[in-house]
Design a protein around this motif. Structure first.
Motif, PDB file in Angstrom:
ATOM      1  N   SER A 203      41.025 132.376  37.990  1.00  0.00           N
ATOM      2  CA  SER A 203      42.361 132.426  37.840  1.00  0.00           C
ATOM      3  C   SER A 203      43.305 133.559  37.245  1.00  0.00           C
ATOM      4  O   SER A 203      44.430 133.621  37.548  1.00  0.00           O
ATOM      5  CB  SER A 203      42.506 131.234  36.858  1.00  0.00           C
ATOM      6  N   VAL A 330      47.791 131.636  36.467  1.00  0.00           N
ATOM      7  CA  VAL A 330      48.372 130.426  36.698  1.00  0.00           C
ATOM      8  C   VAL A 330      49.980 130.711  36.756  1.00  0.00           C
ATOM      9  O   VAL A 330      50.718 130.123  37.651  1.00  0.00           O
ATOM     10  CB  VAL A 330      48.047 129.373  35.859  1.00  0.00           C
ATOM     11  N   VAL A 331      50.428 131.292  35.899  1.00  0.00           N
ATOM     12  CA  VAL A 331      52.144 131.565  35.633  1.00  0.00           C
ATOM     13  C   VAL A 331      52.257 132.572  36.781  1.00  0.00           C
ATOM     14  O   VAL A 331      53.390 132.020  37.239  1.00  0.00           O
ATOM     15  CB  VAL A 331      52.114 132.068  34.213  1.00  0.00           C
ATOM     16  N   THR A 332      51.778 133.439  37.183  1.00  0.00           N
ATOM     17  CA  THR A 332      52.116 134.276  38.211  1.00  0.00           C
ATOM     18  C   THR A 332      52.043 133.993  39.238  1.00  0.00           C
ATOM     19  O   THR A 332      52.899 134.175  40.317  1.00  0.00           O
ATOM     20  CB  THR A 332      51.276 135.672  37.955  1.00  0.00           C
ATOM     21  N   THR A 333      51.297 132.879  39.767  1.00  0.00           N
ATOM     22  CA  THR A 333      51.244 132.309  40.848  1.00  0.00           C
ATOM     23  C   THR A 333      52.344 131.310  41.102  1.00  0.00           C
ATOM     24  O   THR A 333      53.154 131.342  42.345  1.00  0.00           O
ATOM     25  CB  THR A 333      49.888 131.423  40.940  1.00  0.00           C
ATOM     26  N   VAL A 334      52.881 130.697  40.208  1.00  0.00           N
ATOM     27  CA  VAL A 334      53.871 129.803  40.071  1.00  0.00           C
ATOM     28  C   VAL A 334      55.121 130.862  40.436  1.00  0.00           C
ATOM     29  O   VAL A 334      55.974 130.355  41.329  1.00  0.00           O
ATOM     30  CB  VAL A 334      53.901 128.945  39.068  1.00  0.00           C
ATOM     31  N   ILE A 335      55.418 131.703  39.564  1.00  0.00           N
ATOM     32  CA  ILE A 335      56.445 132.412  39.749  1.00  0.00           C
ATOM     33  C   ILE A 335      56.640 133.237  41.248  1.00  0.00           C
ATOM     34  O   ILE A 335      57.571 133.159  41.983  1.00  0.00           O
ATOM     35  CB  ILE A 335      56.525 133.505  38.485  1.00  0.00           C
ATOM     36  N   GLY A 337      54.981 132.277  44.016  1.00  0.00           N
ATOM     37  CA  GLY A 337      55.441 131.272  45.034  1.00  0.00           C
ATOM     38  C   GLY A 337      56.864 131.215  45.176  1.00  0.00           C
ATOM     39  O   GLY A 337      57.154 131.122  46.373  1.00  0.00           O
ATOM     40  N   CYS A 338      57.474 131.014  44.119  1.00  0.00           N
ATOM     41  CA  CYS A 338      59.018 130.771  44.165  1.00  0.00           C
ATOM     42  C   CYS A 338      59.550 132.006  44.668  1.00  0.00           C
ATOM     43  O   CYS A 338      60.566 132.108  45.651  1.00  0.00           O
ATOM     44  CB  CYS A 338      59.604 130.522  42.929  1.00  0.00           C
TER      45      CYS A 338
END
Length: 357
Positions: A203, A330-335, A337-338
């Motif tokens: 992750s 996890v946070v960098t993946t969400v950001i 993706g946007c």
């Protein structure tokens, strides 16, 4: 008598920096943006020192602890500071890697995590964990080897009548998918304890890093950053086109090889120390380019934007479910993706052209 020609606007707005025998030309806006990003990175780092572990420490107490005074010396200097320093250094390394590959492909999608280099470095690390069972040196070497093999595979498969940046990205996405499947297979075939550790590490996390674990990676990143600084003038020439670069004396093939080695080295070093951290390399160069207003991707704004994004994402990862700290990946993946959706939507609107009446 004719008047002397005025200096080109770009030169009139640029500053020449000299460090020993080296000289660098940078625009005034680039310098101002770089200074602002540096201040922002230090501010985010101070916030990370105050907020580490989900508990708040006053800034005055943090500064006193950094100087060796007060009751929070161990907490700040031994627990929180290595994590913050790692976030700053690893974010800068990912920003540099993204800038290198986006410059080589001349495409904002050409980052290591999109074209499979992160997945390749992770494959090498998994091989070291599950097969070699070595220490940190083996893990780092295997990560670099995996990233280089992935880069070589993408390059070879992209060769045709003409090497295109878009073709390289499409091939890289395919290689990334295959390597991701291979990594899942390796984890499934591993022993339970190894599989659990590898899955958590995949992750991307800064949790639990100490000075012994980050000293060598930071030294490697510093050496690669100096190499890229030396190559930056030639890199700017290649942004104008291959013909112009060759005419100005740039040797393209050796330059590209060194840039690929440096970019893979930055990515693999971060992967070996903290696991694959996605999308910082994708977003940081474009954020730096937009803020600095440069035509191409500049190294300093990209590195400093990464040094802001990763520690900021790590702070967010610590407070979202406090006192439980999420992996920063996890946070960098969400950001990310946007950001990727926004980038693709913008490119689609540009390709469609203005609306017809």
């Amino acid at each position: 008598m004719s008047r002397p020609a005025a200096a080109p606007p770009v030169l009139a707005r640029s500053v020449v920096l000299r460090v020993g025998s080296w000289s660098f030309r940078a625009g005034r806006r680039t310098l101002m943006v770089s200074a602002a990003l540096l201040v922002a990175a230090l501010g985010v780092g101070l916030l990370g020192l105050c907020l580490g572990g989900g508990s708040w420490t006053a800034p005055g107490e943090v500064l006193a602890a950094l100087a060796g005074y007060g009751d929070s010396v161990v907490v700040v200097r031994e627990w929180r500071l290595p994590r913050v320093v790692a976030g700053l250094a690893f974010g800068a390394a990912l920003g540099l890697a993204g800038a290198v590959f986006q410059s080589l492909t001349r495409n904002p999608l050409g980052s290591p995590d999109v074209v499979g280099l992160d997945a390749g470095a992770y494959t090498g690390a998994l091989f070291a964990i599950t097969v070699l069972g070595g220490g940190a040196g083996t893990l780092a070497g295997s990560s670099v080897a995996g990233g280089l093999l992935a880069a070589a595979a993408v390059y070879v498969l992209s060769l045709g009548t003409r090497l295109s940046g878009l073709r390289l990205i499409v091939v890289g996405i395919a290689v990334n998918a295959m390597l991701t499947a291979l990594n899942s297979w390796i984890v499934l075939r591993a022993d339970l304890d190894v599989a659990i550790a590898a899955t958590g590490w995949s992750s991307g996390s800064l949790n639990g890093l100490d000075w012994d674990e980050i000293a060598v990676p930071i030294a490697v990143i510093a050496a690669l950053a100096l190499l890229l600084a030396a190559l930056s003038p030639a890199m700017r020439q290649t942004a104008l086109g291959d013909e112009q670069a060759i005419a100005s004396g740039v040797r393209l093939n050796p330059l590209r090889l060194l840039l690929v080695l440096a970019g893979v080295g930055c990515t693999a070093t971060v992967t070996a120390a903290a696991g694959p951290i996605m999308f910082i390399a994708l977003a940081a160069p474009q954020i730096g380019r937009l803020l600095a207003g440069t035509a191409g991707v500049a190294l300093a704004p990209a590195a400093l934007a990464g040094a802001v994004l990763l520690p900021a994402a790590d702070v967010l990862a610590q407070v979202l479910l406090a006192p439980v700290a999420l992996p920063v990946g996890v946070v960098t993946t969400v950001i990310g993706g946007c950001y990727l959706i926004t980038l693709l939507a913008r490119k689609a609107r540009r390709a469609a052209g203005p609306p017809t009446s």
